[in-house]
Design a protein around this motif. Structure first.
Motif: not given
Length: 188
Positions: A63-67, A173-181
């Motif tokens: 959710t924080l990533l989406a925000i 997972v959090h860092r990976g999703i951030k990097r993918l974005a």
């Protein structure tokens, strides 16, 4: 004698000016605002995810990533907390749908006769793009995302399978999703 009206929501009164400064580019205010939002999200989601406690922190981070990614859509006329919780509700519904689809299957596919197994129609270009993006990640992030987000394992299951702690997997997972974005933004 008139009864005074209740004070405005203290949380929103604290968060709103922080968020406005963050929107104007103040990085310290942005970090403080996200910290406040994360605390509120944990309480909001904990009450709704009592049957999925292992998923709580993942959903908070998602959710924080989406925000973060949607911060440009914020309308200053709307309370920040309402906007953030709306995003959290959408993420929670997505989680329930994913879990529901997975848990609704009572018979494992490998026990079905081949003729009864569903056909897999994957878009080759999407699969190729995903493979290419995942290859850009460090191996630990790649593995964590593949197990948790693609295979649908819970954090606990992925931890047992890999021998990596649950908290380390969540971070990966959090860092990976951030990097993918970041990678998607660079290519898009």
């Amino acid at each position: 004698m008139t009864i005074p009206s209740p004070p405005a929501d203290d949380f929103e009164a604290k968060l709103h000016p922080l968020w406005l400064r963050a929107q104007a580019g103040d990085e310290v205010a942005y970090r403080q605002a996200l910290t406040c939002i994360a605390e509120r999200l944990r309480g909001f989601l904990r009450r709704r995810m009592q049957s999925l406690p292992d998923e709580l922190e993942d959903l908070v981070q998602e959710t924080l990533l989406a925000i973060h990614l949607q911060r440009g859509t914020y309308d200053a006329a709307v309370p920040v907390s309402r906007w953030a919780l709306a995003i959290a509700r959408h993420k929670l519904i997505d989680l329930w749908r994913r879990r529901g689809r997975r848990e609704a299957l009572h018979e494992p596919l490998d026990k079905l006769a081949e003729r009864d197994q569903p056909a897999v129609h994957e878009e080759p270009t999407a699969q190729r793009d995903l493979t290419t993006l995942l290859a850009e990640l460090p191996p630990a992030q790649h593995q964590a995302i593949a197990l948790i987000k693609l295979e649908g394992l819970s954090i606990a299951e992925a931890s047992r399978r890999t021998g990596v702690s649950a908290s380390a997997l969540k971070v990966q997972v959090h860092r990976g999703i951030k990097r993918l974005a970041e990678l998607v933004r660079q290519t898009g």
